[in-house]
Design an enzyme around this catalytic site. Structure first.
Site, PDB file in Angstrom:
ATOM      1  N   ASP A 268      87.519  16.300  23.995  1.00 42.64           N
ATOM      2  CA  ASP A 268      87.133  16.074  22.346  1.00 42.64           C
ATOM      3  C   ASP A 268      86.806  17.040  21.872  1.00 42.64           C
ATOM      4  O   ASP A 268      86.280  17.685  22.828  1.00 42.64           O
ATOM      5  CB  ASP A 268      86.637  15.207  21.809  1.00 42.64           C
ATOM      6  CG  ASP A 268      87.134  14.231  20.648  1.00 42.64           C
ATOM      7  OD1 ASP A 268      88.618  15.384  19.546  1.00 42.64           O
ATOM      8  OD2 ASP A 268      86.845  13.100  19.818  1.00 42.64           O
TER       9      ASP A 268
ATOM     10  N   GLU B 273      86.125  10.116  10.912  1.00 39.62           N
ATOM     11  CA  GLU B 273      84.884  10.186  11.841  1.00 39.62           C
ATOM     12  C   GLU B 273      84.100  10.959  11.365  1.00 39.62           C
ATOM     13  O   GLU B 273      83.953  11.417  10.380  1.00 39.62           O
ATOM     14  CB  GLU B 273      85.734  10.702  12.764  1.00 39.62           C
ATOM     15  CG  GLU B 273      86.682  12.078  12.306  1.00 39.62           C
ATOM     16  CD  GLU B 273      86.263  12.812  14.241  1.00 39.62           C
ATOM     17  OE1 GLU B 273      86.019  12.852  15.025  1.00 39.62           O
ATOM     18  OE2 GLU B 273      87.630  13.824  14.336  1.00 39.62           O
TER      19      GLU B 273
HETATM   20  C1  BGC Z   1      88.416  13.473  17.160  1.00 38.34           C
HETATM   21  C2  BGC Z   1      89.919  12.896  17.615  1.00 38.34           C
HETATM   22  C3  BGC Z   1      91.124  13.578  17.622  1.00 38.34           C
HETATM   23  C4  BGC Z   1      90.156  15.209  17.703  1.00 38.34           C
HETATM   24  C5  BGC Z   1      91.733  16.670  17.248  1.00 38.34           C
HETATM   25  C6  BGC Z   1      88.198  14.426  17.071  1.00 38.34           C
HETATM   26  O1  BGC Z   1      87.604  15.130  16.530  1.00 38.34           O
HETATM   27  O2  BGC Z   1      87.783  12.506  17.333  1.00 38.34           O
HETATM   28  O3  BGC Z   1      90.225  11.570  17.636  1.00 38.34           O
HETATM   29  O4  BGC Z   1      91.805  13.738  18.345  1.00 38.34           O
HETATM   30  O5  BGC Z   1      89.210  15.115  16.682  1.00 38.34           O
HETATM   31  O6  BGC Z   1      92.061  16.332  15.918  1.00 38.34           O
HETATM   32  C1  BGC Z   2      89.855  18.875  11.791  1.00 37.73           C
HETATM   33  C2  BGC Z   2      90.138  17.306  12.778  1.00 37.73           C
HETATM   34  C3  BGC Z   2      88.657  16.905  13.159  1.00 37.73           C
HETATM   35  C4  BGC Z   2      87.509  17.157  13.274  1.00 37.73           C
HETATM   36  C5  BGC Z   2      85.837  17.464  13.825  1.00 37.73           C
HETATM   37  C6  BGC Z   2      88.345  19.322  11.012  1.00 37.73           C
HETATM   38  O1  BGC Z   2      88.400  20.262  10.974  1.00 37.73           O
HETATM   39  O2  BGC Z   2      90.436  19.230  11.543  1.00 37.73           O
HETATM   40  O3  BGC Z   2      90.983  17.203  13.700  1.00 37.73           O
HETATM   41  O4  BGC Z   2      88.932  16.370  14.853  1.00 37.73           O
HETATM   42  O5  BGC Z   2      86.992  18.841  12.720  1.00 37.73           O
HETATM   43  O6  BGC Z   2      84.646  18.183  13.543  1.00 37.73           O
END
Ligand code: BGC
Ligand code: BGC
Length: 780
Positions: free
Chosen positions: A253, A454
């Site tokens: 990830d 998230e």
């Molecule tokens: C998330 C994933 C996601 C990845 C790419 C991560 O931060 O936990 O679910 O697929 O980013 O965007």
């Molecule tokens: C990205 C996401 C990723 C996240 C994780 C963002 O900047 O666009 O895809 O999951 O950072 O930190």
């Protein structure tokens, strides 16, 4: 074995390094253009593909592939069909429809030249404080198991029948393993389940998803008993690859490898050795990561056999996917066809999913469904707000910064209601704030959580609007006027809404329905002939709590559960719910602990600074001055156990605690443990301006980050008395503070005159949650 992000590589980098894959993150699209078309995506896919098969620099002709977060439709594309988020799909109880949704998603992804979806999320969310709860189908492993299978079939096709044809994309089940079961629901936190629980509760989506043929597994950010999964040989190799027989590849990830003990984003042999096959390496860390990994292979720190295994796995997946025969993206069927995005057939599936996901929690006197021939008043900030009804992972990572015009072809919930009522000859009036001009026959109020994803979505409890009860006030006002009230609640999780339930005659949990808001009118309105159009059939796939603090799951002690797993009324059914649910909570007791920031001395890592206008200076002696701000040590009980601060009022002044070189401290666990900031202070003088409490954070988004809240109001302060000001961290978080990235945990700021003595600043955490107001002032 390295998957960089499109923001951080050029086509030339692809030619030179031949990355096995690349991704776009939730905030990135080709050319950094949120409005990029299918053709723009395909153009980038072509350029990357051609560079990858060009062997002039790297000697390799292996085609690369593009991965994206198509988690509720191809949600990074303006105009794509946005399906309800997984939590809503869970309420449908319909794996057949899940497969159709995934199939439609695959086709829209194909239209943009992308090969691989980072989906489905097969987390079994057990603690609804987790900000990714809505990405989970259910708290029940059985539901997750059924749905994961169907979603993988939909994305990839069926083995032996139509597997990985040109209308399919690769599927990755995520996040392996235990993401939905972390302590306190902390994103990226620690799962403390036994191995048997890990398998029975959090492993079922992998059991069925891999059996259905999912080719990729994404490793999770979380730890299991303190060890990050990205670095766990046992989980990635022994369990996943050996015991479960997974022969595809494991992708990391987002810089997840950098969190393994002893690793950084730029170097992590531990993860490869543990069984990670592909690093997800956004930012420019991919370059040092490449060279470091190469050196680690040459030195033997990473055995070459491990590299061979990882590469074999990646190539096996590419071969199965037919990547070597497909040619460049623009030559593949469907590529660049903008009409596939948001096409009528897909919207129809999405609208059906919206209808089936609605769960009826209350229906006094069978108020629903409503006749469309009356005067219906619509209110609430969710009524005409496609951003809000779509939630996180929508055009942007957190789903914020969008407006209705970013969703061509979509319908708001209000639009759906208006259309049907108008056709039937009824009247719709609308006001966000709930003020009507002519008294309506009935009101529909649409409200709920604002988008988050998230991290940002984690909460210390699941109370809805614990501080300001704006929406409740609308409901109460309408009811007081004798108007029957229907609440449509938008949320990414079940929430403690006892007060809102009491103030509603009917209440529908609508989750995060996505682009087809009109599906709601299909169910809550009768047709012109007063017949039910569609039954309401959703059943809770998550237990609904009767407390903001106690997390409930299927099979738990029923006492704190309001509506059990599987609950959902039908039209015409007798509704047993009264209007007298408990709305107040006794402050819970528990063990408290205290983190001192200052008590006559500063506690590491915090240092004391003064700020005047835009200047800052660290305090290193027992008296100092910076412009309009003066500091000296003071004696409260013993020598120098306090500090005396004066703001002359000739300009903005502040006293602040800052970490060394502005380093980010993670105070998230204090937030999660219901922490409160406590300030013991004696105010001697205050002018006409309030003194503000201020905190600051350093976020990756480069946006200003932190919170400023009025603390001492001139009219309210008792002078020359020791007082304790208590502010719950959740209120500071709600005002914009990200405690995981704390740089300034405490500052007092004013633009006016003030003089005070400060003797203590601490964060007190509580074993159990407290329902305290955002500011309390008590005598010491
Ligand atoms: C998330 C994933 C996601 C990845 C790419 C991560 O931060 O936990 O679910 O697929 O980013 O965007
Ligand atoms: C990205 C996401 C990723 C996240 C994780 C963002 O900047 O666009 O895809 O999951 O950072 O930190």
């Amino acid at each position: 074995m390295i998957q960089p992000e499109i923001r951080d590589i050029s086509v030339e980098d692809m030619r030179r390094f031949g990355f096995g894959s690349y991704l776009n993150g939730g905030n990135t699209s080709p050319g950094d253009n949120k409005y990029a078309s299918a053709a723009d995506w395909v153009a980038l896919a072509d350029a990357m593909y051609q560079a990858s098969v060009d062997d002039s620099l790297d000697g390799s002709v292996i085609p690369t592939m593009w991965g994206t977060d198509a988690v509720h439709g191809h949600n990074n594309l303006v105009g794509a069909t946005l399906f309800p988020h997984n939590i809503g799909l869970g309420a449908m109880g319909d794996p057949v429809l899940i497969e159709a949704i995934a199939k439609a998603t695959a086709l829209e992804v194909r239209a943009t030249g992308v090969d691989w979806a980072f989906a489905p999320t097969v987390a079994t969310a057990r603690d609804d404080r987790w900000g990714r709860t809505y990405e989970s189908y259910s708290e029940s492993p059985d539901v997750v198991k059924d749905y994961a299978r169907a979603a993988v079939y939909g994305l990839q096709g069926h083995p032996g029948r139509d597997f990985l044809q040109q209308d399919s994309v690769l599927s990755s089940v995520k996040h392996f393993i235990g993401d939905g079961g972390t302590y306190l629901g902390d994103d990226q936190g620690d799962n403390r389940d036994t191995e048997q629980q890990l398998l029975n509760i959090h492993g079922q989506g992998y059991v069925s998803g891999l059996t259905a043929g999912a080719q990729i597994v994404m490793a999770s950010f979380n730890s299991w008993h303190g060890e990050k999964v990205h670095g766990s040989y046992y989980l990635l190799t022994d369990v996943l690859k050996q015991q479960m027989g997974f022969d595809g590849f494991v992708v990391g990830d987002w810089s997840g490898h950098g969190q393994v003990k002893g690793c950084s984003n730029e170097s992590c042999p531990q993860a490869i050795n543990a069984g990670l096959d592909m690093f997800m390496a956004p930012t420019d860390a991919w370059r040092p990561l490449f060279y470091n990994t190469l050196a680690q292979v040459k030195s033997g720190q990473i055995p070459i056999a491990r590299i061979d295994d990882a590469v074999t796995r990646i190539l096996r997946v590419k071969a199965r996917f037919g990547l070597f025969e497909q040619g460049k993206p623009s030559q593949r069927p469907y590529a660049g066809d903008q009409n596939l995005l948001g096409q009528a057939a897909h919207r129809k599936i999405a609208r059906q999913a919206v209808r089936k996901s609605l769960v009826l929690l209350k229906n006094h006197g069978n108020l629903l469904p409503l006749s469309p021939t009356q005067h219906i008043f619509v209110a609430g900030d969710g009524a005409h707000n496609i951003t809000k009804q779509s939630g996180g992972w929508t055009l942007t990572w957190q789903g914020t910064n969008n407006s209705n015009s970013d969703f061509p072809g979509a319908t708001s919930i209000l639009e759906g209601i208006t259309e049907q009522v108008t056709v039937a000859g009824g009247v719709v009036s609308y006001d966000v704030a709930g003020n009507y001009t002519h008294k309506p026959d009935v009101a529909i109020v649409i409200f709920g959580e604002n988008p988050y994803a998230e991290g940002h979505g984690d909460r210390t409890d699941v109370a809805y609007q614990p501080g300001d009860k704006t929406d409740l006030a609308i409901l109460k006002r309408l009811q007081a006027a004798g108007i029957p009230v229907v609440s449509i609640f938008l949320s990414g999780r079940p929430m403690w809404v006892n007060a809102e339930l009491n103030a509603s005659d009917a209440f529908v949990a609508a989750w995060l329905p996505g682009s087809e808001g009109a599906g709601i009118a299909d169910v809550i309105l009768r047709n012109q002939r007063q017949q039910i159009q569609y039954p309401i059939s959703g059943k809770l796939s998550f237990s609904w709590p009767n407390s903001p603090y106690i997390q409930v799951n299927e099979g738990d002690d029923p006492q704190p559960i309001l509506f059990p797993f599987g609950y959902g009324l039908h039209y015409g059914e007798h509704d047993p719910l009264g209007d007298d649910l408990n709305e107040t909570l006794e402050a819970a007791t528990g063990q408290n602990s205290e983190r001192l920031l200052y008590n006559g001395q500063m506690h590491a890592p915090w240092l004391l600074w003064l700020g005047a206008d835009s200047q800052r200076e660290q305090v290193t002696s027992n008296a100092s001055r910076l412009g309009q701000v003066a500091y000296r040590t003071a004696d409260k009980q013993v020598q120098e156990d306090a500090m005396h601060i004066t703001f002359s009022g000739e300009g903005p002044g502040q006293v602040l605690f800052n970490s060394k070189s502005n380093f980010r401290e993670d105070l998230r666990s204090d937030l999660l443990q219901h922490g409160e900031l406590k300030i013991t202070v004696n105010v001697h003088d205050i002018g006409e301006q309030p003194v503000f409490l201020r905190t600051q954070c350093d976020s990756d988004t480069q946006q200003p980050c932190g919170a400023t809240l009025p603390l001492m109001q001139p009219a309210a302060v008792l002078l020359d008395r020791w007082q304790i000001y208590t502010v719950p961290l959740r209120c500071i978080a709600a005002a914009g503070m990200e405690f995981q990235n704390t740089t300034v945990p405490f500052a007092l700021y004013s633009e006016g005159r003030a003089a005070f003595t400060l003797s203590k600043v601490s964060i007190v955490t509580h074993a159990e949650a407290r329902d305290a107001p955002c500011l309390t002032v008590t005598g010491e």
